[in-house]
Scaffold this active site. Structure first.
Site, PDB file in Angstrom:
ATOM      1  N   ASP A  42     -12.065  -9.888  -1.251  1.00 33.04           N
ATOM      2  CA  ASP A  42     -13.315 -10.234  -0.468  1.00 33.04           C
ATOM      3  C   ASP A  42     -14.509  -9.126  -1.109  1.00 33.04           C
ATOM      4  O   ASP A  42     -14.055  -7.905  -1.669  1.00 33.04           O
ATOM      5  CB  ASP A  42     -13.411 -10.122   1.098  1.00 33.04           C
ATOM      6  CG  ASP A  42     -12.716  -8.770   1.582  1.00 33.04           C
ATOM      7  OD1 ASP A  42     -12.730  -7.850   0.931  1.00 33.04           O
ATOM      8  OD2 ASP A  42     -12.118  -9.041   2.623  1.00 33.04           O
ATOM      9  N   GLU A  54       0.682  -1.224  -0.036  1.00 31.36           N
ATOM     10  CA  GLU A  54       0.116  -0.088  -0.073  1.00 31.36           C
ATOM     11  C   GLU A  54       0.731   1.117   0.113  1.00 31.36           C
ATOM     12  O   GLU A  54       0.636   2.135   0.855  1.00 31.36           O
ATOM     13  CB  GLU A  54      -1.056   0.027   1.117  1.00 31.36           C
ATOM     14  CG  GLU A  54      -1.978  -1.426   1.141  1.00 31.36           C
ATOM     15  CD  GLU A  54      -2.854  -1.367   2.227  1.00 31.36           C
ATOM     16  OE1 GLU A  54      -2.849  -0.603   3.394  1.00 31.36           O
ATOM     17  OE2 GLU A  54      -3.564  -2.300   2.397  1.00 31.36           O
ATOM     18  N   HIS A  75     -10.244  -5.845  -2.369  1.00 27.19           N
ATOM     19  CA  HIS A  75     -11.335  -5.584  -1.406  1.00 27.19           C
ATOM     20  C   HIS A  75     -12.426  -4.777  -1.982  1.00 27.19           C
ATOM     21  O   HIS A  75     -12.386  -3.469  -2.095  1.00 27.19           O
ATOM     22  CB  HIS A  75     -10.849  -4.637  -0.324  1.00 27.19           C
ATOM     23  CG  HIS A  75      -9.671  -5.611   0.683  1.00 27.19           C
ATOM     24  ND1 HIS A  75     -10.130  -6.704   1.270  1.00 27.19           N
ATOM     25  CD2 HIS A  75      -8.416  -5.442   0.649  1.00 27.19           C
ATOM     26  CE1 HIS A  75      -9.022  -7.292   1.847  1.00 27.19           C
ATOM     27  NE2 HIS A  75      -8.025  -6.385   1.457  1.00 27.19           N
ATOM     28  N   GLU A  82      -6.273 -10.391  -2.006  1.00 20.43           N
ATOM     29  CA  GLU A  82      -6.891 -10.213  -0.760  1.00 20.43           C
ATOM     30  C   GLU A  82      -8.346 -10.050  -1.312  1.00 20.43           C
ATOM     31  O   GLU A  82      -9.198  -9.207  -0.523  1.00 20.43           O
ATOM     32  CB  GLU A  82      -6.392  -8.897   0.115  1.00 20.43           C
ATOM     33  CG  GLU A  82      -4.900  -8.843   0.427  1.00 20.43           C
ATOM     34  CD  GLU A  82      -4.465  -7.679   1.280  1.00 20.43           C
ATOM     35  OE1 GLU A  82      -5.604  -7.264   1.642  1.00 20.43           O
ATOM     36  OE2 GLU A  82      -3.261  -7.638   1.370  1.00 20.43           O
ATOM     37  N   ASN A 124       1.980  -4.697  -3.343  1.00 18.15           N
ATOM     38  CA  ASN A 124       0.715  -4.892  -3.125  1.00 18.15           C
ATOM     39  C   ASN A 124      -0.089  -3.653  -2.844  1.00 18.15           C
ATOM     40  O   ASN A 124       0.393  -3.039  -1.816  1.00 18.15           O
ATOM     41  CB  ASN A 124       0.725  -6.008  -2.235  1.00 18.15           C
ATOM     42  CG  ASN A 124      -0.689  -6.932  -1.710  1.00 18.15           C
ATOM     43  OD1 ASN A 124      -1.431  -7.209  -2.852  1.00 18.15           O
ATOM     44  ND2 ASN A 124      -1.150  -6.742  -0.625  1.00 18.15           N
TER      45      ASN A 124
HETATM   46  O1  G3I Z   1      -3.396  -8.348  18.509  1.00 17.07           O
HETATM   47  C1  G3I Z   1      -4.298  -7.088  19.191  1.00 17.07           C
HETATM   48  C2  G3I Z   1      -4.671  -7.742  20.351  1.00 17.07           C
HETATM   49  O2  G3I Z   1      -3.750  -7.857  21.317  1.00 17.07           O
HETATM   50  C3  G3I Z   1      -5.883  -6.869  21.027  1.00 17.07           C
HETATM   51  O3  G3I Z   1      -6.670  -7.496  22.330  1.00 17.07           O
HETATM   52  C4  G3I Z   1      -7.013  -6.616  20.047  1.00 17.07           C
HETATM   53  C5  G3I Z   1      -8.083  -5.660  20.513  1.00 17.07           C
HETATM   54  O4  G3I Z   1      -8.555  -4.824  19.292  1.00 17.07           O
HETATM   55  O5  G3I Z   1      -6.446  -6.119  18.782  1.00 17.07           O
HETATM   56  C6  G3I Z   1      -5.273  -7.178  18.220  1.00 17.07           C
HETATM   57  O6  G3I Z   1      -4.930  -6.434  16.909  1.00 17.07           O
HETATM   58  C7  G3I Z   1      -5.879  -6.439  16.091  1.00 17.07           C
HETATM   59  C8  G3I Z   1      -5.185  -7.110  14.853  1.00 17.07           C
HETATM   60  O7  G3I Z   1      -5.901  -7.051  13.597  1.00 17.07           O
HETATM   61  C9  G3I Z   1      -4.924  -8.682  15.242  1.00 17.07           C
HETATM   62  O8  G3I Z   1      -6.236  -9.381  15.187  1.00 17.07           O
HETATM   63  C10 G3I Z   1      -6.300  -5.213  15.336  1.00 17.07           C
HETATM   64  O9  G3I Z   1      -6.801  -4.209  16.630  1.00 17.07           O
HETATM   65  C11 G3I Z   1      -6.959  -5.049  14.297  1.00 17.07           C
HETATM   66  O10 G3I Z   1      -6.898  -3.598  13.692  1.00 17.07           O
HETATM   67  C12 G3I Z   1      -6.276  -6.001  13.231  1.00 17.07           C
HETATM   68  O11 G3I Z   1      -6.753  -5.966  11.729  1.00 17.07           O
HETATM   69  C13 G3I Z   1      -6.175  -6.395  10.653  1.00 17.07           C
HETATM   70  C14 G3I Z   1      -5.803  -5.165   9.714  1.00 17.07           C
HETATM   71  O12 G3I Z   1      -5.219  -5.623   8.378  1.00 17.07           O
HETATM   72  C15 G3I Z   1      -5.208  -3.940  10.320  1.00 17.07           C
HETATM   73  O13 G3I Z   1      -4.982  -3.107   9.458  1.00 17.07           O
HETATM   74  C16 G3I Z   1      -7.023  -7.325  10.239  1.00 17.07           C
HETATM   75  O14 G3I Z   1      -6.979  -8.551  11.054  1.00 17.07           O
HETATM   76  C17 G3I Z   1      -6.081  -7.963   8.783  1.00 17.07           C
HETATM   77  O15 G3I Z   1      -7.174  -8.673   8.238  1.00 17.07           O
HETATM   78  C18 G3I Z   1      -5.940  -6.649   7.950  1.00 17.07           C
HETATM   79  O16 G3I Z   1      -5.450  -6.925   6.680  1.00 17.07           O
HETATM   80  C19 G3I Z   1      -5.413  -5.906   5.594  1.00 17.07           C
HETATM   81  C20 G3I Z   1      -3.989  -6.305   4.938  1.00 17.07           C
HETATM   82  O17 G3I Z   1      -2.905  -6.679   5.957  1.00 17.07           O
HETATM   83  C21 G3I Z   1      -3.564  -5.288   4.165  1.00 17.07           C
HETATM   84  N1  G3I Z   1      -4.896  -4.944   3.184  1.00 17.07           N
HETATM   85  C22 G3I Z   1      -5.826  -4.562   3.852  1.00 17.07           C
HETATM   86  C23 G3I Z   1      -6.471  -5.755   4.748  1.00 17.07           C
HETATM   87  C24 G3I Z   1      -7.619  -5.430   5.298  1.00 17.07           C
HETATM   88  O18 G3I Z   1      -7.487  -4.407   6.036  1.00 17.07           O
END
Ligand code: G3I
Length: 318
Positions: free
Chosen positions: A239, A132, A209, A237, A173
């Protein structure tokens, strides 16, 4: 019924795959489907190879989450896409709030990419080395890397990654590059510039997405333009979300939308595969990010296939 990875490979693709995340591995019913390599020939870790997970303190690396994903995939004879080396998001605070110079951040990016990609040497089909980098208007995203190093951060990361694992395909990406427009053009300009200077680059990832009823109609055109630069492409990715509640009409449109995306990849020889950003609505990132939206995946929250799954099969069978 036909299986998604089996039909993808029959169509000449390397894989049909899914993202996953480590906490989901405790869900036995989920894991059974994820592990079926007739459905998924490739896995991407959704979070556990990101910078905050792998180098939480400068110079201290933790690979346990990523290792678990690789070990699962290898046990199931599935490919792995590495995700990712350099991204503005999910950075540890020592990166975002460090007082950097060009020289010190260059060394930190080099060390991160080199150590991360070396750790998984031989295990990874392709790596999202740069994730990104652009704004939607095609300008460079203002982040710690660009603001400190200019566009040079891209060179540094790619060169370090190539040295660390010469056999991994190195990708850039991004999202909103799946249709023609300023952002897709910016990606083309970057990749042709890298190629002209001999910086290693092997692929462009189109995240995919999308929103039901709003899938770009120029995906195949963009893929052909990217491939003409001398790289491979993949949908990395995918969806396709909707405003809830789900209706039969929305699920039918979603099926058409999935089919159209897969058909575009299928029509381009240089499109090596398609990855969905988790296979089930149970673990989709969408509802927590877009309030009131969801149902973006081909399997529902009870792990039952939706019409979208048949769209995927139809797309690979065209
Ligand atoms: O690990 C912490 C945990 O310790 C905490 O208790 C919890 C409470 O909110 O948060 C956890 O972190 C989360 C993390 O995922 C792991 O589950 C974050 O809040 C959450 O924001 C994060 O979201 C991820 C997101 O990227 C962040 O930008 C999504 O799972 C993940 O699917 C998403 O993937 C991205 C790609 O990397 C790049 N392209 C877009 C895509 C969708 O956003």
């Amino acid at each position: 019924t036909a299986k998604s990875n089996t039909v993808a490979q029959a169509a000449g693709k390397k894989y049909f795959g899914s993202a996953t995340d480590n906490p989901e591995f405790t869900d036995a019913a989920y894991l059974a489907i994820l592990s079926d390599n007739t459905y998924f020939g490739q896995i991407t870790p959704g979070n556990s190879m990101k910078w905050d997970a792998t180098e939480p303190e400068q110079g201290t690396f933790t690979f346990s989450g990523g290792d678990a994903v690789v070990s699962l995939a290898q046990g199931n004879s599935q490919l792995v896409r590495g995700h990712n080396c350099v991204w503005y998001n999910q950075l540890p605070s020592w990166v975002t709030s460090g007082s950097w110079t060009n020289a010190t951040l260059t060394a930190a990016v080099q060390n991160h990419c080199s150590t991360l990609v070396s750790h998984y040497k031989g295990d990874i089909y392709s790596w999202d080395i740069i994730n990104e980098p652009f704004n939607d208007d095609g300008t460079w995203r203002s982040d710690v890397f660009y603001n400190t190093m200019g566009t040079y951060f891209v060179d540094v990361a790619l060169i370090a990654a190539r040295a660390a694992d010469p056999n991994a395909k190195l990708y850039i990406n991004d999202y909103n590059i799946e249709g023609t427009g300023a952002k897709a053009t910016a990606m083309m300009n970057l990749v042709s510039n890298l190629k002209s200077r001999g910086i290693p680059i092997d692929g462009i990832g189109l995240q995919g997405h999308f929103i039901v009823g709003e899938v770009p109609t120029t995906i195949q055109t963009v893929m052909e333009q990217f491939v003409a630069l001398g790289v491979e492409v993949a949908i990395t990715e995918l969806d396709i979300r909707m405003t809830l509640p789900e209706t039969d009409a929305l699920l039918e449109q979603q099926k058409t939308d999935y089919q159209n995306v897969i058909t575009a990849c299928n029509a381009v020889a240089g499109c090596v595969g398609v990855t969905i950003w988790d296979y089930t609505d149970k673990y989709s990132w969408v509802p927590s990010t877009f309030s009131g939206q969801g149902a973006a995946c081909p399997w529902d929250a009870n792990l039952i296939k939706k019409p979208a799954y048949d769209g995927i099969i139809a797309g690979f069978s065209a």
